[in-house]
Design a protein around this motif. Structure first.
Motif, PDB file in Angstrom:
ATOM      1  N   LEU A   1       0.973  -1.143  -0.068  1.00 39.67           N
ATOM      2  CA  LEU A   1      -0.154   0.032  -0.021  1.00 39.67           C
ATOM      3  C   LEU A   1       0.995   1.096   0.052  1.00 39.67           C
ATOM      4  N   MET A   2       1.923   1.269   0.656  1.00 37.52           N
ATOM      5  CA  MET A   2       2.935   2.346   0.683  1.00 37.52           C
ATOM      6  C   MET A   2       3.481   2.481  -0.637  1.00 37.52           C
ATOM      7  N   TYR A   3       3.749   1.507  -1.205  1.00 42.89           N
ATOM      8  CA  TYR A   3       4.342   1.603  -2.783  1.00 42.89           C
ATOM      9  C   TYR A   3       3.410   2.437  -3.584  1.00 42.89           C
ATOM     10  N   LEU A   4       2.156   1.869  -3.621  1.00 44.30           N
ATOM     11  CA  LEU A   4       0.974   2.485  -4.387  1.00 44.30           C
ATOM     12  C   LEU A   4       0.837   3.958  -4.096  1.00 44.30           C
ATOM     13  N   ASP A   5       0.861   4.150  -2.622  1.00 45.30           N
ATOM     14  CA  ASP A   5       0.901   5.660  -2.283  1.00 45.30           C
ATOM     15  C   ASP A   5       1.770   6.255  -2.835  1.00 45.30           C
ATOM     16  N   LEU A   6       3.130   5.943  -2.958  1.00 47.49           N
ATOM     17  CA  LEU A   6       4.127   6.554  -3.592  1.00 47.49           C
ATOM     18  C   LEU A   6       4.031   6.778  -5.073  1.00 47.49           C
ATOM     19  N   MET A   7       3.397   5.847  -5.788  1.00 41.45           N
ATOM     20  CA  MET A   7       3.041   5.905  -7.249  1.00 41.45           C
ATOM     21  C   MET A   7       2.148   7.206  -7.574  1.00 41.45           C
ATOM     22  N   PHE A   8       1.216   7.414  -6.611  1.00 35.96           N
ATOM     23  CA  PHE A   8       0.299   8.283  -6.652  1.00 35.96           C
ATOM     24  C   PHE A   8       0.677   9.668  -6.453  1.00 35.96           C
ATOM     25  N   MET A   9       1.604   9.581  -5.205  1.00 31.61           N
ATOM     26  CA  MET A   9       2.207  10.932  -4.814  1.00 31.61           C
ATOM     27  C   MET A   9       3.306  11.609  -5.657  1.00 31.61           C
ATOM     28  N   LEU A  10       4.290  10.579  -6.141  1.00 30.44           N
ATOM     29  CA  LEU A  10       5.416  10.879  -7.082  1.00 30.44           C
ATOM     30  C   LEU A  10       5.053  11.036  -8.615  1.00 30.44           C
ATOM     31  N   CYS A  11       4.954   9.897  -9.043  1.00 32.79           N
ATOM     32  CA  CYS A  11       4.492   9.497 -10.533  1.00 32.79           C
ATOM     33  C   CYS A  11       4.604   7.852 -10.705  1.00 32.79           C
ATOM     34  N   ARG A  12       3.829   7.194 -11.691  1.00 27.56           N
ATOM     35  CA  ARG A  12       3.636   5.871 -11.818  1.00 27.56           C
ATOM     36  C   ARG A  12       4.880   4.955 -11.846  1.00 27.56           C
ATOM     37  N   ASP A  13       5.727   5.686 -12.492  1.00 29.23           N
ATOM     38  CA  ASP A  13       7.297   4.983 -12.622  1.00 29.23           C
ATOM     39  C   ASP A  13       8.450   5.580 -11.843  1.00 29.23           C
ATOM     40  N   PHE A  14       7.918   6.004 -10.504  1.00 30.49           N
ATOM     41  CA  PHE A  14       8.895   6.716  -9.692  1.00 30.49           C
ATOM     42  C   PHE A  14      10.279   6.020  -9.371  1.00 30.49           C
ATOM     43  N   ASP A  15      10.220   4.829  -9.487  1.00 34.96           N
ATOM     44  CA  ASP A  15      11.358   4.033  -9.118  1.00 34.96           C
ATOM     45  C   ASP A  15      12.272   3.827 -10.633  1.00 34.96           C
ATOM     46  N   ARG A  16      11.783   4.417 -11.576  1.00 39.87           N
ATOM     47  CA  ARG A  16      12.682   4.600 -12.960  1.00 39.87           C
ATOM     48  C   ARG A  16      12.775   5.993 -13.300  1.00 39.87           C
ATOM     49  N   ASP A  17      12.329   7.062 -12.512  1.00 40.90           N
ATOM     50  CA  ASP A  17      12.466   8.294 -12.809  1.00 40.90           C
ATOM     51  C   ASP A  17      14.022   8.862 -12.621  1.00 40.90           C
ATOM     52  N   PRO A  18      14.579   9.176 -13.653  1.00 41.40           N
ATOM     53  CA  PRO A  18      15.937   9.717 -13.562  1.00 41.40           C
ATOM     54  C   PRO A  18      16.192  11.085 -12.398  1.00 41.40           C
ATOM     55  N   LEU A  19      14.971  11.776 -12.187  1.00 40.40           N
ATOM     56  CA  LEU A  19      15.114  12.688 -11.496  1.00 40.40           C
ATOM     57  C   LEU A  19      14.909  12.290  -9.824  1.00 40.40           C
ATOM     58  N   LEU A  20      14.558  10.985  -9.806  1.00 37.61           N
ATOM     59  CA  LEU A  20      14.407  10.492  -8.366  1.00 37.61           C
ATOM     60  C   LEU A  20      15.280   9.355  -8.049  1.00 37.61           C
ATOM     61  N   PRO A  21      16.613   9.585  -8.202  1.00 36.98           N
ATOM     62  CA  PRO A  21      17.574   8.196  -8.236  1.00 36.98           C
ATOM     63  C   PRO A  21      17.456   7.690  -6.979  1.00 36.98           C
TER      64      PRO A  21
END
Length: 120
Positions: free
Chosen positions: A70-90
């Motif tokens: 649920l925390m992972y899903l929350d982060l997707m909605f807070m940051l962006c769908r692919d936050f774990d791949r976003d070069p701005l969020l290493p």
């Protein structure tokens, strides 16, 4: 008499599918309560699809508990769908992959804290 319960592989897959389906419903409700604007935009089908996508992404980081997922899903909605791949969020993928953090919940708490700091 000693009766053993035997569950065949096919039966186990049915149980697993039902459990995943129940969790998807729980996650959709959670997101509808905590991210109503996003869910309103996505609609029920889009929110369900986002949950299923997020669960596939979370699997790559060995996230298994309901709370961590649920925390992972929350982060997707807070940051962006692919936050774990976003070069701005290493830092996101670094924390998700950090084997020095003792448990998945500790990793998710650290990631959630870092995301909160980032958003402020």
């Amino acid at each position: 008499m000693n009766h053993l319960l035997r569950i065949r592989a096919g039966q186990m897959r049915v149980f697993e599918k039902a459990a995943v389906g129940n969790f998807v419903q729980t996650a959709v409700r959670h997101l509808q309560e905590n991210a109503p604007v996003h869910c309103g935009f996505l609609g029920d089908d889009g929110t369900r699809e986002a949950v299923e996508y997020g669960l596939r992404r979370a699997e790559k980081y060995d996230l298994t508990t309901e709370r961590s997922l649920l925390m992972y899903l929350d982060l997707m909605f807070m940051l962006c769908r692919d936050f774990d791949r976003d070069p701005l969020l290493p830092w996101a993928v670094e924390i998700l992959r950090d084997q020095g953090i003792s448990s998945e919940l500790a990793r998710m708490n650290r990631l959630y804290q870092k995301a909160s700091e980032y958003l402020q």
